[in-house]
Design a protein around this motif. Structure first.
Motif, PDB file in Angstrom:
ATOM      1  N   GLY A  76       0.831  -1.205   0.000  1.00 29.85           N
ATOM      2  CA  GLY A  76       0.000   0.000   0.000  1.00 29.85           C
ATOM      3  C   GLY A  76       0.861   1.248   0.000  1.00 29.85           C
ATOM      4  N   ASN A  77       1.939   1.252   0.797  1.00 28.10           N
ATOM      5  CA  ASN A  77       2.845   2.398   0.808  1.00 28.10           C
ATOM      6  C   ASN A  77       3.552   2.525  -0.526  1.00 28.10           C
ATOM      7  OD1 ASN A  77       2.117   2.957   3.418  1.00 28.10           O
ATOM      8  ND2 ASN A  77       3.815   1.817   4.322  1.00 28.10           N
ATOM      9  N   ASN A  78       3.956   1.382  -1.104  1.00 34.26           N
ATOM     10  CA  ASN A  78       4.615   1.415  -2.407  1.00 34.26           C
ATOM     11  C   ASN A  78       3.670   1.950  -3.475  1.00 34.26           C
ATOM     12  OD1 ASN A  78       6.898   0.385  -1.231  1.00 34.26           O
ATOM     13  ND2 ASN A  78       6.466  -1.725  -1.812  1.00 34.26           N
ATOM     14  N   LYS A  79       2.410   1.593  -3.389  1.00 35.20           N
ATOM     15  CA  LYS A  79       1.428   2.090  -4.362  1.00 35.20           C
ATOM     16  C   LYS A  79       1.286   3.597  -4.239  1.00 35.20           C
ATOM     17  CE  LYS A  79      -1.391  -2.093  -4.463  1.00 35.20           C
ATOM     18  NZ  LYS A  79      -2.699  -2.659  -4.118  1.00 35.20           N
ATOM     19  N   ASP A  80       1.215   4.079  -2.991  1.00 37.61           N
ATOM     20  CA  ASP A  80       1.093   5.523  -2.783  1.00 37.61           C
ATOM     21  C   ASP A  80       2.328   6.258  -3.290  1.00 37.61           C
ATOM     22  OD1 ASP A  80      -1.356   5.086  -1.610  1.00 37.61           O
ATOM     23  OD2 ASP A  80      -0.596   5.212   0.451  1.00 37.61           O
ATOM     24  N   GLU A  81       3.508   5.693  -3.016  1.00 39.56           N
ATOM     25  CA  GLU A  81       4.742   6.330  -3.478  1.00 39.56           C
ATOM     26  C   GLU A  81       4.820   6.323  -4.997  1.00 39.56           C
ATOM     27  OE1 GLU A  81       8.017   4.466  -1.525  1.00 39.56           O
ATOM     28  OE2 GLU A  81       7.327   5.082   0.464  1.00 39.56           O
ATOM     29  N   ALA A  82       4.417   5.220  -5.606  1.00 41.63           N
ATOM     30  CA  ALA A  82       4.445   5.149  -7.068  1.00 41.63           C
ATOM     31  C   ALA A  82       3.472   6.164  -7.664  1.00 41.63           C
ATOM     32  CB  ALA A  82       4.094   3.736  -7.535  1.00 41.63           C
ATOM     33  N   LEU A  83       2.303   6.316  -7.083  1.00 42.77           N
ATOM     34  CA  LEU A  83       1.335   7.295  -7.564  1.00 42.77           C
ATOM     35  C   LEU A  83       1.876   8.709  -7.415  1.00 42.77           C
ATOM     36  CD1 LEU A  83      -1.523   7.661  -8.686  1.00 42.77           C
ATOM     37  CD2 LEU A  83      -2.355   7.717  -6.339  1.00 42.77           C
ATOM     38  N   LEU A  84       2.518   8.984  -6.294  1.00 43.16           N
ATOM     39  CA  LEU A  84       3.111  10.304  -6.077  1.00 43.16           C
ATOM     40  C   LEU A  84       4.216  10.577  -7.094  1.00 43.16           C
ATOM     41  CD1 LEU A  84       3.246  12.826  -4.320  1.00 43.16           C
ATOM     42  CD2 LEU A  84       4.878  11.632  -2.851  1.00 43.16           C
ATOM     43  N   LYS A  85       5.052   9.591  -7.380  1.00 43.13           N
ATOM     44  CA  LYS A  85       6.121   9.770  -8.375  1.00 43.13           C
ATOM     45  C   LYS A  85       5.530  10.025  -9.763  1.00 43.13           C
ATOM     46  CE  LYS A  85       9.637   7.162  -5.955  1.00 43.13           C
ATOM     47  NZ  LYS A  85      10.473   5.970  -5.947  1.00 43.13           N
ATOM     48  N   ASP A  86       4.456   9.316 -10.097  1.00 43.17           N
ATOM     49  CA  ASP A  86       3.797   9.544 -11.387  1.00 43.17           C
ATOM     50  C   ASP A  86       3.255  10.967 -11.481  1.00 43.17           C
ATOM     51  OD1 ASP A  86       4.339   6.972 -12.164  1.00 43.17           O
ATOM     52  OD2 ASP A  86       2.320   6.203 -11.732  1.00 43.17           O
ATOM     53  N   TRP A  87       2.649  11.455 -10.400  1.00 45.47           N
ATOM     54  CA  TRP A  87       2.116  12.817 -10.401  1.00 45.47           C
ATOM     55  C   TRP A  87       3.245  13.846 -10.540  1.00 45.47           C
ATOM     56  CZ3 TRP A  87      -1.703  12.349  -5.691  1.00 45.47           C
ATOM     57  CH2 TRP A  87      -2.864  11.703  -6.118  1.00 45.47           C
ATOM     58  N   GLU A  88       4.342  13.610  -9.822  1.00 45.31           N
ATOM     59  CA  GLU A  88       5.479  14.532  -9.909  1.00 45.31           C
ATOM     60  C   GLU A  88       6.058  14.542 -11.318  1.00 45.31           C
ATOM     61  OE1 GLU A  88       8.039  13.128  -6.831  1.00 45.31           O
ATOM     62  OE2 GLU A  88       7.062  14.348  -5.286  1.00 45.31           O
ATOM     63  N   ALA A  89       6.183  13.352 -11.922  1.00 48.05           N
ATOM     64  CA  ALA A  89       6.719  13.280 -13.293  1.00 48.05           C
ATOM     65  C   ALA A  89       5.788  14.008 -14.259  1.00 48.05           C
ATOM     66  CB  ALA A  89       6.907  11.821 -13.711  1.00 48.05           C
ATOM     67  N   ASP A  90       4.491  13.833 -14.082  1.00 50.03           N
ATOM     68  CA  ASP A  90       3.519  14.524 -14.933  1.00 50.03           C
ATOM     69  C   ASP A  90       3.617  16.031 -14.743  1.00 50.03           C
ATOM     70  OD1 ASP A  90       1.313  14.521 -16.796  1.00 50.03           O
ATOM     71  OD2 ASP A  90       0.029  15.058 -15.073  1.00 50.03           O
ATOM     72  N   LEU A  91       3.786  16.484 -13.518  1.00 49.60           N
ATOM     73  CA  LEU A  91       3.926  17.915 -13.242  1.00 49.60           C
ATOM     74  C   LEU A  91       5.199  18.462 -13.888  1.00 49.60           C
ATOM     75  CD1 LEU A  91       2.844  20.388 -11.752  1.00 49.60           C
ATOM     76  CD2 LEU A  91       4.171  19.673  -9.755  1.00 49.60           C
ATOM     77  N   ARG A  92       6.308  17.750 -13.775  1.00 43.81           N
ATOM     78  CA  ARG A  92       7.560  18.193 -14.425  1.00 43.81           C
ATOM     79  C   ARG A  92       7.390  18.285 -15.933  1.00 43.81           C
ATOM     80  NH1 ARG A  92      10.171  13.956 -11.767  1.00 43.81           N
ATOM     81  NH2 ARG A  92      10.228  14.505  -9.594  1.00 43.81           N
ATOM     82  N   ARG A  93       6.727  17.269 -16.517  1.00 41.17           N
ATOM     83  CA  ARG A  93       6.526  17.276 -17.966  1.00 41.17           C
ATOM     84  C   ARG A  93       5.696  18.481 -18.388  1.00 41.17           C
ATOM     85  NH1 ARG A  93       2.378  15.967 -20.839  1.00 41.17           N
ATOM     86  NH2 ARG A  93       1.297  14.980 -19.100  1.00 41.17           N
TER      87      ARG A  93
END
Length: 148
Positions: free
Chosen positions: A104-121
C-alpha cells in the motif's frame, strides 16, 4: 386495582413467553418446530397452558456450570480489558490489510512519483511554449501598443 392483577400477570407471562419463543434460535427449540410453539403460545395463552408449556418443555435451558458460579459471577472474574487502538495488534493488522500491507505504501509512493513526473513534464512544456512566444515577439520587453 387488585382485581386486575391476575389478568395483568397472565398477560405479562403470555407476552414474555411469546417474545422468548420468537427470539430463541431454532437450534434451541425442543419437541416441536418453532412455528408450532408460537401458535400454541398464542392459542392457549389465556389459560396459561401455552406459555407454561413453552417455558417448561419448549426451550433448551443452559446447563449449570460445574463450578456452581452464575453467569454474572463468571463475567465479573473474566472482564474484557479495553485496549487502545494503537496497542491493539488486531486493529493494526486490519489497517495494514486495508492499505495492502507494505504494498500500500509502495502504491502511494508510485502514484506520487507519477504525479510529480507529470507535473515536471507539464512545466517543461509550458517553458517551451513560453520560450517560443518570446522568440516570435522579439525583445524581452515588448513595447506597448501605440495609442491613437
Amino acid at each position: 386495582m387488585l382485581r386486575y392483577l391476575p389478568f395483568l400477570l397472565v398477560l405479562a407471562l403470555w407476552i414474555y413467553a411469546f417474545i422468548d419463543c420468537l427470539n430463541t434460535p431454532e437450534s434451541q427449540v425442543r419437541g416441536l418446530p418453532k412455528v408450532i410453539w408460537v401458535i400454541i403460545i398464542l392459542l392457549f395463552g389465556e389459560v396459561l397452558v401455552g406459555p407454561v408449556a413453552w417455558l417448561v418443555a419448549g426451550k433448551q435451558r443452559r446447563p449449570v456450570t460445574g463450578d456452581g458460579s452464575t453467569p454474572s459471577q463468571w463475567h465479573r472474574n473474566h472482564r474484557t480489558k479495553f485496549v487502545a487502538p494503537d496497542d491493539n495488534p488486531e486493529f493494526l493488522a486490519s489497517l495494514k490489510s486495508e492499505n495492502g500491507g507494505n504494498n500500500g505504501n509502495n502504491k502511494d509512493e508510485a502514484l506520487l512519483k507519477d504525479w510529480e513526473a507529470d507535473l515536471r513534464r507539464r512545466e517543461e512544456e509550458l517553458r517551451r511554449t513560453e520560450g517560443k512566444k518570446d522568440e516570435t515577439n522579439g525583445p524581452d520587453d515588448p513595447q506597448p501598443p501605440a495609442k491613437g
